[in-house]
Structures are given as C-alpha cells and as structure tokens.
Scaffold this motif. Structure first.
Motif, PDB file in Angstrom:
ATOM      1  N   LEU A 104       0.893  -1.257   0.157  1.00  0.00           N
ATOM      2  CA  LEU A 104       0.194   0.153  -0.018  1.00  0.00           C
ATOM      3  C   LEU A 104       1.058   1.256   0.123  1.00  0.00           C
ATOM      4  CD1 LEU A 104      -2.608  -0.856   2.679  1.00  0.00           C
ATOM      5  CD2 LEU A 104      -3.026  -0.377   0.352  1.00  0.00           C
ATOM      6  N   LEU A 105       0.355   2.155  -0.537  1.00  0.00           N
ATOM      7  CA  LEU A 105       1.058   3.706  -0.515  1.00  0.00           C
ATOM      8  C   LEU A 105       1.318   4.052   1.098  1.00  0.00           C
ATOM      9  CD1 LEU A 105      -0.610   5.835  -3.094  1.00  0.00           C
ATOM     10  CD2 LEU A 105       1.464   4.639  -3.358  1.00  0.00           C
ATOM     11  N   GLU A 106       2.019   4.597   1.553  1.00  0.00           N
ATOM     12  CA  GLU A 106       2.548   4.931   2.686  1.00  0.00           C
ATOM     13  C   GLU A 106       1.906   6.203   3.499  1.00  0.00           C
ATOM     14  OE1 GLU A 106       6.654   5.236   4.058  1.00  0.00           O
ATOM     15  OE2 GLU A 106       7.061   3.103   3.215  1.00  0.00           O
ATOM     16  N   GLN A 107       1.051   6.860   2.368  1.00  0.00           N
ATOM     17  CA  GLN A 107       0.195   7.990   2.639  1.00  0.00           C
ATOM     18  C   GLN A 107      -0.856   8.375   1.655  1.00  0.00           C
ATOM     19  OE1 GLN A 107       1.951  11.441   4.767  1.00  0.00           O
ATOM     20  NE2 GLN A 107       0.749  12.793   3.634  1.00  0.00           N
ATOM     21  N   TYR A 108      -2.133   8.630   2.000  1.00  0.00           N
ATOM     22  CA  TYR A 108      -3.205   8.944   1.024  1.00  0.00           C
ATOM     23  C   TYR A 108      -3.674  10.414   1.783  1.00  0.00           C
ATOM     24  CZ  TYR A 108      -3.511   4.296  -0.759  1.00  0.00           C
ATOM     25  OH  TYR A 108      -3.289   3.081  -1.222  1.00  0.00           O
ATOM     26  N   THR A 109      -3.362  11.254   1.050  1.00  0.00           N
ATOM     27  CA  THR A 109      -3.672  12.750   1.420  1.00  0.00           C
ATOM     28  C   THR A 109      -5.101  13.020   1.525  1.00  0.00           C
ATOM     29  OG1 THR A 109      -1.608  13.753   0.754  1.00  0.00           O
ATOM     30  CG2 THR A 109      -3.161  15.170   1.280  1.00  0.00           C
ATOM     31  N   TRP A 110      -5.864  13.485   2.426  1.00  0.00           N
ATOM     32  CA  TRP A 110      -7.263  13.665   2.478  1.00  0.00           C
ATOM     33  C   TRP A 110      -7.672  15.030   1.641  1.00  0.00           C
ATOM     34  CZ3 TRP A 110     -10.373  17.859   3.323  1.00  0.00           C
ATOM     35  CH2 TRP A 110     -11.957  17.524   3.674  1.00  0.00           C
ATOM     36  N   ASP A 111      -8.678  14.955   0.799  1.00  0.00           N
ATOM     37  CA  ASP A 111      -9.268  15.929   0.299  1.00  0.00           C
ATOM     38  C   ASP A 111     -10.700  16.005   0.275  1.00  0.00           C
ATOM     39  OD1 ASP A 111     -10.261  14.260  -2.024  1.00  0.00           O
ATOM     40  OD2 ASP A 111      -8.162  14.269  -2.796  1.00  0.00           O
ATOM     41  N   GLU A 112     -11.615  16.777  -0.496  1.00  0.00           N
ATOM     42  CA  GLU A 112     -13.026  16.947  -0.265  1.00  0.00           C
ATOM     43  C   GLU A 112     -13.532  15.647  -1.045  1.00  0.00           C
ATOM     44  OE1 GLU A 112     -14.326  20.738  -1.456  1.00  0.00           O
ATOM     45  OE2 GLU A 112     -13.012  21.875   0.031  1.00  0.00           O
ATOM     46  N   SER A 113     -12.856  15.002  -1.856  1.00  0.00           N
ATOM     47  CA  SER A 113     -13.610  13.721  -2.401  1.00  0.00           C
ATOM     48  C   SER A 113     -14.113  12.571  -1.202  1.00  0.00           C
ATOM     49  CB  SER A 113     -12.766  13.182  -3.393  1.00  0.00           C
ATOM     50  OG  SER A 113     -11.555  12.755  -2.950  1.00  0.00           O
ATOM     51  N   TYR A 114     -13.222  12.943   0.022  1.00  0.00           N
ATOM     52  CA  TYR A 114     -13.544  11.981   0.907  1.00  0.00           C
ATOM     53  C   TYR A 114     -14.901  11.986   1.657  1.00  0.00           C
ATOM     54  CZ  TYR A 114      -8.989   9.902   0.643  1.00  0.00           C
ATOM     55  OH  TYR A 114      -7.857   9.148   0.247  1.00  0.00           O
ATOM     56  N   VAL A 115     -15.544  13.274   1.288  1.00  0.00           N
ATOM     57  CA  VAL A 115     -16.463  13.792   1.936  1.00  0.00           C
ATOM     58  C   VAL A 115     -17.939  13.259   1.069  1.00  0.00           C
ATOM     59  CG1 VAL A 115     -18.234  15.713   2.574  1.00  0.00           C
ATOM     60  CG2 VAL A 115     -15.652  16.037   3.072  1.00  0.00           C
ATOM     61  N   LYS A 116     -18.866  12.853   2.043  1.00  0.00           N
ATOM     62  CA  LYS A 116     -20.142  12.060   1.437  1.00  0.00           C
ATOM     63  C   LYS A 116     -21.138  12.719   1.926  1.00  0.00           C
ATOM     64  CE  LYS A 116     -21.923   7.437  -0.093  1.00  0.00           C
ATOM     65  NZ  LYS A 116     -21.681   6.169   0.402  1.00  0.00           N
ATOM     66  N   SER A 117     -21.817  13.755   1.207  1.00  0.00           N
ATOM     67  CA  SER A 117     -22.983  14.431   1.867  1.00  0.00           C
ATOM     68  C   SER A 117     -23.970  13.681   2.243  1.00  0.00           C
ATOM     69  CB  SER A 117     -23.410  15.704   0.744  1.00  0.00           C
ATOM     70  OG  SER A 117     -22.382  16.442   0.265  1.00  0.00           O
ATOM     71  N   ASP A 118     -24.654  14.008   3.436  1.00  0.00           N
ATOM     72  CA  ASP A 118     -25.753  13.562   4.256  1.00  0.00           C
ATOM     73  C   ASP A 118     -25.796  12.350   4.490  1.00  0.00           C
ATOM     74  OD1 ASP A 118     -27.370  16.166   3.797  1.00  0.00           O
ATOM     75  OD2 ASP A 118     -27.537  15.710   1.745  1.00  0.00           O
ATOM     76  N   SER A 119     -24.452  11.780   4.928  1.00  0.00           N
ATOM     77  CA  SER A 119     -24.087  10.353   5.083  1.00  0.00           C
ATOM     78  C   SER A 119     -23.570  10.469   6.516  1.00  0.00           C
ATOM     79  CB  SER A 119     -23.220   9.946   4.013  1.00  0.00           C
ATOM     80  OG  SER A 119     -22.678   8.400   4.500  1.00  0.00           O
ATOM     81  N   TRP A 120     -23.880   9.490   6.987  1.00  0.00           N
ATOM     82  CA  TRP A 120     -23.174   8.990   8.429  1.00  0.00           C
ATOM     83  C   TRP A 120     -21.921   8.190   8.311  1.00  0.00           C
ATOM     84  CZ3 TRP A 120     -23.949  12.700  11.596  1.00  0.00           C
ATOM     85  CH2 TRP A 120     -25.279  13.427  11.598  1.00  0.00           C
ATOM     86  N   SER A 121     -21.280   7.844   7.007  1.00  0.00           N
ATOM     87  CA  SER A 121     -20.420   7.005   6.781  1.00  0.00           C
ATOM     88  C   SER A 121     -19.058   7.765   6.648  1.00  0.00           C
ATOM     89  CB  SER A 121     -20.676   6.296   5.645  1.00  0.00           C
ATOM     90  OG  SER A 121     -20.244   6.746   4.519  1.00  0.00           O
ATOM     91  N   VAL A 122     -17.984   7.347   7.343  1.00  0.00           N
ATOM     92  CA  VAL A 122     -16.754   8.284   7.363  1.00  0.00           C
ATOM     93  C   VAL A 122     -15.754   7.431   6.764  1.00  0.00           C
ATOM     94  CG1 VAL A 122     -17.540   9.688   9.339  1.00  0.00           C
ATOM     95  CG2 VAL A 122     -16.083   7.523   9.613  1.00  0.00           C
ATOM     96  N   PRO A 123     -14.607   7.769   5.889  1.00  0.00           N
ATOM     97  CA  PRO A 123     -13.350   7.175   5.250  1.00  0.00           C
ATOM     98  C   PRO A 123     -12.486   6.442   6.558  1.00  0.00           C
ATOM     99  CG  PRO A 123     -13.001   9.427   5.267  1.00  0.00           C
ATOM    100  CD  PRO A 123     -14.405   9.312   5.790  1.00  0.00           C
ATOM    101  N   ILE A 124     -12.317   5.024   6.502  1.00  0.00           N
ATOM    102  CA  ILE A 124     -11.474   4.556   7.206  1.00  0.00           C
ATOM    103  C   ILE A 124     -10.101   4.234   6.800  1.00  0.00           C
ATOM    104  CG2 ILE A 124     -11.153   2.225   8.390  1.00  0.00           C
ATOM    105  CD1 ILE A 124     -12.842   4.040  10.297  1.00  0.00           C
ATOM    106  N   GLY A 125     -10.086   3.693   5.671  1.00  0.00           N
ATOM    107  CA  GLY A 125      -8.817   3.698   4.994  1.00  0.00           C
ATOM    108  C   GLY A 125      -8.826   2.921   3.646  1.00  0.00           C
ATOM    109  N   HIS A 126      -7.885   2.816   2.769  1.00  0.00           N
ATOM    110  CA  HIS A 126      -7.653   2.341   1.524  1.00  0.00           C
ATOM    111  C   HIS A 126      -6.972   1.016   1.687  1.00  0.00           C
ATOM    112  CE1 HIS A 126      -8.287   6.088  -0.916  1.00  0.00           C
ATOM    113  NE2 HIS A 126      -7.887   6.559   0.157  1.00  0.00           N
ATOM    114  N   THR A 127      -7.454  -0.053   0.969  1.00  0.00           N
ATOM    115  CA  THR A 127      -7.044  -1.201   0.607  1.00  0.00           C
ATOM    116  C   THR A 127      -6.219  -1.060  -0.617  1.00  0.00           C
ATOM    117  OG1 THR A 127      -8.990  -2.083  -0.374  1.00  0.00           O
ATOM    118  CG2 THR A 127      -8.878  -2.581   1.887  1.00  0.00           C
ATOM    119  N   ARG A 128      -5.821  -2.307  -1.084  1.00  0.00           N
ATOM    120  CA  ARG A 128      -5.142  -2.036  -2.341  1.00  0.00           C
ATOM    121  C   ARG A 128      -6.255  -1.870  -3.571  1.00  0.00           C
ATOM    122  NH1 ARG A 128      -2.743  -5.936   0.797  1.00  0.00           N
ATOM    123  NH2 ARG A 128      -0.519  -5.578   1.089  1.00  0.00           N
TER     124      ARG A 128
END
Length: 359
Positions: free
Chosen positions: A85-109
C-alpha cells in the motif's frame, strides 16, 4: 498473483490468517539472484568502472516488499502483491459524502473502506502513540461536521490533555468538551439521561430505532485515551450502557486508547462494539485484546497503517488530513465570541429545563 486453495478438514481460514506475517517473510527472503530494472541498465556507464557498477546494482537493497491478502469465500484465497500500500493518502474533499453518516476508514489495495455509523454504530480505535490514532479521530470529526453540519452533535472527551480536540472546542456542533476525568464522568451521565429520553420517545411512538423514526440528529461520544477513566466504575458503567442502548437512540461511541487491556476495554464494552480499527501495537496480547486476534503487533511501523475489523479483517492505510486543512474546513462552523455553553440536564417534573454554565 492469486492462489486458490481448498482447506482440509480441521483447518480454518483463521489458522492461515494468523500466519500471514510468516508467509510474507517467506516471500521476501533475500536471494543472490540479480533483480535489475530497466532504469538500472540505462544508468550504466560502459567504462573501466563497469564491473563495480554491476556489483553495486546487485547489492542495492530493495525497498519493495511483496505483501499478501487473505480472504475466504468457501475457498481460501491468497493474493500476492508485488507492491505494498502507499504509505500516505492525503485527504481531500472527495472523501466527503454529503448527508451520510459513513466516514472514510482507510484504503485497501483495491478500494476505500468507509465506516457507516448508522449501520455499524460504535467504533473502538487502538494503537501506539504516533501511529495514527489521534489523526483518524480528527479526520472523522471533520468529515462528520462537513457531511452533516446541522445534525451532528459532538461530545469530546480528550484525556490526553486536550491537544487533539482543542481545535474543535468552539464548533457549533460541539455540545460538550472536557480534558478532565472528573468532568468526563459528569458529561457521560448527562449524555446517558439524554439518551434515555430520546430512546423512550422513539419507542413510545412505535419505532424500533432512530433511523426508522426519521430523526436526523446523531450524537457522537468521542473519547481519546479511555484508559484514564477505566478505573472509574461509574463512568465505565455509563459507557457500557451507551454502547448497549445508544445504537437505537442515535448515540454512537468512538472509544480510543493506546493501552488496550482487559481493564481499559472491558469485556461488556467489547461485546457491544464489534467494529475495531487497530494501528501497530507492541505485542500480540494487546492486539488480541483490541482486535480479538493477533496481527497488530506485526504491522509495519508506518503511521496510518492499521487493521480494520468489521465482519472481515482488512489491512488499510488511513487518509491523512493536516491541521492546516482541518482549520480551513471547519472555519465556517466556529462560534465566535462564545461566552456560555448549555448542558441540558433533565430533572424530575422539569422536562424542558436546562442550565447555563459560565465558561
């Protein structure tokens, strides 16, 4: 490369998963064969130093390790990856899912894993200092605020001194905040009373849970370094109660500690919080306590590299958000010139009362 095996009777996929680090080490044993790249060949200078150049290329250590992923769908699947896996994935606004209660936890391959609080409710997070625990908490808070600004209620208990959560203290979504264990117990008791009232209201109207009732608001009780209140029986009793009944009322716990033990994560709490995220830990006992299995002690020493367990276990690299980015994103939700905070305290025969407490 994917290998598919039929398991013999008496062996489970868990037996193989627990030996994942052994398999990976076997795949990465150094050998004497030259593994040149095209770039190495193109960089050669054909002069009197050619022999030394070839020797240097042959002895050059490689940073790439083959890694494996184990899955079971009736057959044992072992996938071997030439790159990790990459050692870092930089957060950006694509991780935001409007009107949702799900949050990003992590990337798999292959994909991004999200934790849906309306579906999986609570979350335990464990990990040694400096490997991503506080970073993921800050990212979760930021995502919740951006995704559901009108419906998110935060109760932040930062028992490490308040350094991680201080930036969120004046958010309009923050309903309570403390850095002191004694205050934490009072906040938890107040939350428990609110939860009971909400749950009774939902059930009395004939609904099974908060989602069916159509209520939009959710409460998140986020505790960083829960070990500091682990010896307070009254506080832990409240946490256990919220973990057990909060799911129906929309009260969700994020319970984080760097010292996973039978005392800091009581058995009753663990039973009601099956979802876990674990970063590197110092030994297999701590991993067993936090995850219910070994593995966290064998994670590479990479900040953000963790194991997310929810039905199935997956190694992930959590997205990283800088403090500067957090400041920019939450700026529209900061209350200015805040002088008082209100903590609702339901009392007998005074269902609509509240107290104002000077800060």
């Amino acid at each position: 490369m994917e290998y598919i095996y039929q398991l013999p009777l008496g062996m489970s996929s868990k037996d193989v998963s627990e030996k994942q680090h052994v398999l990976e080490d076997g795949l990465n044993i150094k050998n004497k064969t030259f593994q040149w790249k095209i770039s190495d060949i193109l960089s050669l200078k054909f002069d009197r130093t050619i022999v030394k150049q070839l020797k240097d290329i042959g002895e050059k250590p490689t940073k790439e390790r083959k890694q494996i992923e184990i899955d079971f769908d009736g057959m044992l699947l072992i996938r071997v990856y030439n790159h990790g896996l990459l050692e870092q994935y930089t957060w950006d606004e694509s991780y935001v899912k409007s009107d949702s209660w799900s949050v990003p936890i992590g990337h798999t391959r292959s994909r991004l894993i999200r934790h849906d609080f309306d579906k999986y409710k609570h979350l335990i997070i464990a990990g040694a200092t400096g490997y991503g625990k506080s970073a993921i908490l800050k990212m979760i808070i930021t995502n919740l605020v951006l995704q559901q600004p009108k419906n998110t209620n935060l109760h932040l208990i930062d028992l490490k001194g308040g350094s991680a959560f201080q930036r969120f203290k004046d958010l309009s979504q923050t309903k309570s905040f403390t850095r002191e264990p004694k205050e934490a117990k009072d906040i938890l008791k107040t939350i428990q009373e609110q939860m009971k009232n909400t749950y009774s209201e939902i059930v009395d109207k004939g609904y099974e849970d908060i989602k069916e009732s159509g209520k939009k608001e959710r409460h998140f009780i986020i505790i960083d370094e829960a070990a500091d209140i682990a010896d307070d029986a009254a506080a832990m009793e409240v946490i256990t109660d919220v973990a057990r009944r909060g799911r129906g009322a929309g009260y969700y716990i994020i319970y984080a500690t760097q010292y996973p033990s039978s005392q800091s994560i009581p058995q009753q709490t663990k039973r009601n919080i099956p979802a876990r995220l674990c970063f590197v830990l110092d030994d297999a006992t701590a991993s067993q306590t936090a995850l219910g299995q070994t593995g966290a002690e064998s994670l590479p020493m990479i900040p953000g590299r963790g194991i997310y367990k929810n039905v199935k276990t997956q190694v992930v690299q959590t997205p990283f958000i800088t403090n500067e980015e957090i400041k920019i994103q939450i700026a529209p939700f900061i209350r200015r010139n805040k002088e008082v905070t209100s903590i609702e305290k339901p009392k007998e025969n005074r269902s609509n009362s509240f107290e104002l407490e000077e800060m």
